[in-house]
Design a protein around this motif. Sequence first.
Motif, PDB file in Angstrom:
ATOM      1  N   GLU A 354       0.734  -5.162  10.670  1.00 17.61           N
ATOM      2  CA  GLU A 354      -0.537  -4.549  11.052  1.00 17.61           C
ATOM      3  C   GLU A 354      -0.324  -3.685  12.293  1.00 17.61           C
ATOM      4  O   GLU A 354       0.510  -3.992  13.155  1.00 17.61           O
ATOM      5  CB  GLU A 354      -1.574  -5.634  11.345  1.00 17.61           C
ATOM      6  N   VAL A 355      -1.083  -2.601  12.398  1.00 17.18           N
ATOM      7  CA  VAL A 355      -0.998  -1.709  13.560  1.00 17.18           C
ATOM      8  C   VAL A 355      -2.155  -2.014  14.499  1.00 17.18           C
ATOM      9  O   VAL A 355      -3.301  -2.173  14.057  1.00 17.18           O
ATOM     10  CB  VAL A 355      -1.031  -0.232  13.130  1.00 17.18           C
ATOM     11  N   SER A 356      -1.865  -2.101  15.767  1.00 11.70           N
ATOM     12  CA  SER A 356      -2.894  -2.411  16.763  1.00 11.70           C
ATOM     13  C   SER A 356      -3.877  -1.258  16.910  1.00 11.70           C
ATOM     14  O   SER A 356      -3.630  -0.130  16.469  1.00 11.70           O
ATOM     15  CB  SER A 356      -2.246  -2.681  18.123  1.00 11.70           C
ATOM     16  N   GLU A 357      -5.003  -1.539  17.558  1.00 14.64           N
ATOM     17  CA  GLU A 357      -5.870  -0.473  18.013  1.00 14.64           C
ATOM     18  C   GLU A 357      -5.152   0.264  19.151  1.00 14.64           C
ATOM     19  O   GLU A 357      -4.177  -0.231  19.718  1.00 14.64           O
ATOM     20  CB  GLU A 357      -7.200  -1.038  18.530  1.00 14.64           C
ATOM     21  N   VAL A 358      -5.627   1.453  19.480  1.00 17.68           N
ATOM     22  CA  VAL A 358      -5.042   2.188  20.607  1.00 17.68           C
ATOM     23  C   VAL A 358      -5.365   1.433  21.898  1.00 17.68           C
ATOM     24  O   VAL A 358      -6.526   1.132  22.173  1.00 17.68           O
ATOM     25  CB  VAL A 358      -5.598   3.625  20.688  1.00 17.68           C
ATOM     26  N   ILE A 359      -4.321   1.085  22.648  1.00 14.28           N
ATOM     27  CA  ILE A 359      -4.478   0.351  23.905  1.00 14.28           C
ATOM     28  C   ILE A 359      -4.296   1.335  25.053  1.00 14.28           C
ATOM     29  O   ILE A 359      -3.322   2.091  25.086  1.00 14.28           O
ATOM     30  CB  ILE A 359      -3.443  -0.784  24.010  1.00 14.28           C
ATOM     31  N   GLN A 360      -5.234   1.332  25.988  1.00 11.76           N
ATOM     32  CA  GLN A 360      -5.172   2.255  27.130  1.00 11.76           C
ATOM     33  C   GLN A 360      -4.928   1.499  28.416  1.00 11.76           C
ATOM     34  O   GLN A 360      -5.552   0.483  28.692  1.00 11.76           O
ATOM     35  CB  GLN A 360      -6.481   3.056  27.254  1.00 11.76           C
ATOM     36  N   ASN A 361      -3.974   1.982  29.198  1.00  6.07           N
ATOM     37  CA  ASN A 361      -3.723   1.468  30.544  1.00  6.07           C
ATOM     38  C   ASN A 361      -3.640   2.673  31.469  1.00  6.07           C
ATOM     39  O   ASN A 361      -2.638   3.371  31.501  1.00  6.07           O
ATOM     40  CB  ASN A 361      -2.424   0.660  30.585  1.00  6.07           C
ATOM     41  N   GLU A 362      -4.752   2.954  32.165  1.00  5.31           N
ATOM     42  CA  GLU A 362      -4.905   4.155  32.979  1.00  5.31           C
ATOM     43  C   GLU A 362      -4.724   5.390  32.094  1.00  5.31           C
ATOM     44  O   GLU A 362      -5.507   5.594  31.161  1.00  5.31           O
ATOM     45  CB  GLU A 362      -3.940   4.130  34.173  1.00  5.31           C
ATOM     46  N   GLU A 363      -3.696   6.200  32.308  1.00  2.30           N
ATOM     47  CA  GLU A 363      -3.522   7.423  31.525  1.00  2.30           C
ATOM     48  C   GLU A 363      -2.397   7.294  30.495  1.00  2.30           C
ATOM     49  O   GLU A 363      -1.864   8.291  30.005  1.00  2.30           O
ATOM     50  CB  GLU A 363      -3.248   8.597  32.463  1.00  2.30           C
ATOM     51  N   THR A 364      -2.024   6.049  30.178  1.00  7.44           N
ATOM     52  CA  THR A 364      -0.980   5.791  29.187  1.00  7.44           C
ATOM     53  C   THR A 364      -1.594   5.046  28.003  1.00  7.44           C
ATOM     54  O   THR A 364      -2.443   4.179  28.182  1.00  7.44           O
ATOM     55  CB  THR A 364       0.157   4.957  29.807  1.00  7.44           C
ATOM     56  N   PHE A 365      -1.117   5.385  26.797  1.00  3.74           N
ATOM     57  CA  PHE A 365      -1.704   4.843  25.575  1.00  3.74           C
ATOM     58  C   PHE A 365      -0.613   4.247  24.692  1.00  3.74           C
ATOM     59  O   PHE A 365       0.506   4.768  24.633  1.00  3.74           O
ATOM     60  CB  PHE A 365      -2.457   5.945  24.822  1.00  3.74           C
ATOM     61  N   TYR A 366      -0.967   3.157  23.991  1.00  6.88           N
ATOM     62  CA  TYR A 366       0.010   2.409  23.218  1.00  6.88           C
ATOM     63  C   TYR A 366      -0.515   2.103  21.818  1.00  6.88           C
ATOM     64  O   TYR A 366      -1.703   1.816  21.637  1.00  6.88           O
ATOM     65  CB  TYR A 366       0.325   1.072  23.889  1.00  6.88           C
ATOM     66  N   LEU A 367       0.400   2.124  20.857  1.00  6.02           N
ATOM     67  CA  LEU A 367       0.188   1.537  19.538  1.00  6.02           C
ATOM     68  C   LEU A 367       1.336   0.567  19.290  1.00  6.02           C
ATOM     69  O   LEU A 367       2.493   0.870  19.619  1.00  6.02           O
ATOM     70  CB  LEU A 367       0.198   2.609  18.438  1.00  6.02           C
ATOM     71  N   PHE A 368       1.031  -0.601  18.739  1.00  9.55           N
ATOM     72  CA  PHE A 368       2.054  -1.596  18.436  1.00  9.55           C
ATOM     73  C   PHE A 368       1.973  -1.988  16.964  1.00  9.55           C
ATOM     74  O   PHE A 368       0.909  -1.931  16.342  1.00  9.55           O
ATOM     75  CB  PHE A 368       1.850  -2.867  19.268  1.00  9.55           C
ATOM     76  N   THR A 369       3.098  -2.419  16.442  1.00  9.79           N
ATOM     77  CA  THR A 369       3.111  -3.157  15.185  1.00  9.79           C
ATOM     78  C   THR A 369       4.209  -4.201  15.284  1.00  9.79           C
ATOM     79  O   THR A 369       5.155  -4.049  16.075  1.00  9.79           O
ATOM     80  CB  THR A 369       3.333  -2.242  13.967  1.00  9.79           C
ATOM     81  N   ILE A 370       4.071  -5.262  14.523  1.00 10.43           N
ATOM     82  CA  ILE A 370       5.089  -6.313  14.514  1.00 10.43           C
ATOM     83  C   ILE A 370       5.523  -6.567  13.074  1.00 10.43           C
ATOM     84  O   ILE A 370       4.739  -6.448  12.139  1.00 10.43           O
ATOM     85  CB  ILE A 370       4.575  -7.627  15.159  1.00 10.43           C
TER      86      ILE A 370
END
Length: 429
Positions: A354-370
């Motif tokens: 499954e792919v995560s929702e877009v995660i925001q930390n200040e001005e950086t953005f992440y997508l994860f999958t496992i």
Amino acid sequence: MKKLLIFLIIVCVAMSMFAKVNDKIIAKAGKEIILSSDLLKQINQMKSAKVLNDNYKVEDILNDMIDNKIIIQKAKELNLAVDDIRIKSTIDKQIATIKSQFPNEESFFSELRKANITLSELKKYYETMLTEQQLKDQVIQNYIRKKINISDSEVKAFYVTHKDSLFIHDTRYNTYLILRNAKVSPITKENALLKIKEIQKRLKKGESFESVAKQLSDCPSGANGGDLGYFGKGMMVKSFEDAAFALKVGETSGIVETTFGYHLIKKTDKKDDEIRASHILIKVEPSAQDIENEIKFMNDLKARISQGESFQDLAFQYSEDDSSKINHGLIGTYTNKEFPELFADNLKNLKNNEVSEVIQNEETFYLFTISQILEDNQTAYEDVKLQLKEMIMQQKQIEVYKQWIEQTRNEMYVKVYEDRLNELIKEIK
């Protein structure tokens, strides 16, 4: 705030702290020599980085230094070239990361001055370290790993022999990342430029530099009318420094662009080799719309994955995390107890693939999958085939590396001055 700078300060201070040592040549490695001060500096740096225990052997550290000298010489003989652009980009990013730990630019440079380090010295340290690392990596990639062949039957045999002892029986996941940072759009940059131009017009009409700085500067120094105090060469970013030193006392610069944004600089005094200056800063940083654009881009990537595109291929194409990008987004293999702390809650709630929702930390953005590789104490060969192959590769790489370095040592002149080394060991203890 200063944790990222502490080690660098220690490293740079170490470059000069042994100046009073009665330097002697401890070893020769090909065309290079290693001095007693070089060895002491290396030990000090390793202690500062907490990579030495109380039972370390000075001889082992010296041997590693000799090997390093040999590898770099060999790389140069083989005409291996480094990626200067990548090195410069990495240096700029690291300096920016360190600066971000301080409330403002003045605090950062003040900390450097306390440690008697210039920005150019800090960058030179990084340049040397990254250049040597790139050369070493190329030697290993081109002259060691390429000599190693691993057959499927060899991997299978390794699996059969070690499957019960190698693998932890908790469920483990290959964890993949796409990371992107918000970008300053041309419109945002143009708006900042227009703003500094309007300020420049106000100054030309006779408004006080100090009062305008207090009203409009984005730098904390604005509260003091933009005053930065006295500084010498090497203490400010180059474009800012060049413009400031070129001014006459009382003169105001044209618009100066740096990594922080746009500046107007007024030189207010000169004393010996130092000058005093004030500035007005209009930052160039991502706007709310720029951030929104990046969020949309990341959500578009998520949609493309849901429509069948490979997360790993998109990570290789679009991720801005250099360390995982080359591995198609793979950041590591973890149990749900070992996920990176900052994202552990997000990752624990993901289902397999499954792919995560877009995660925001200040001005950086992440997508994860496992991707699950072990479950219910069952170790499927196909799930770990690539992992096993890499394990075998690492084992063989160590063996081939030892053979290669021994052969290269024999080709080059290597000499350790045992009496001087023993004398130094006594001094250390």
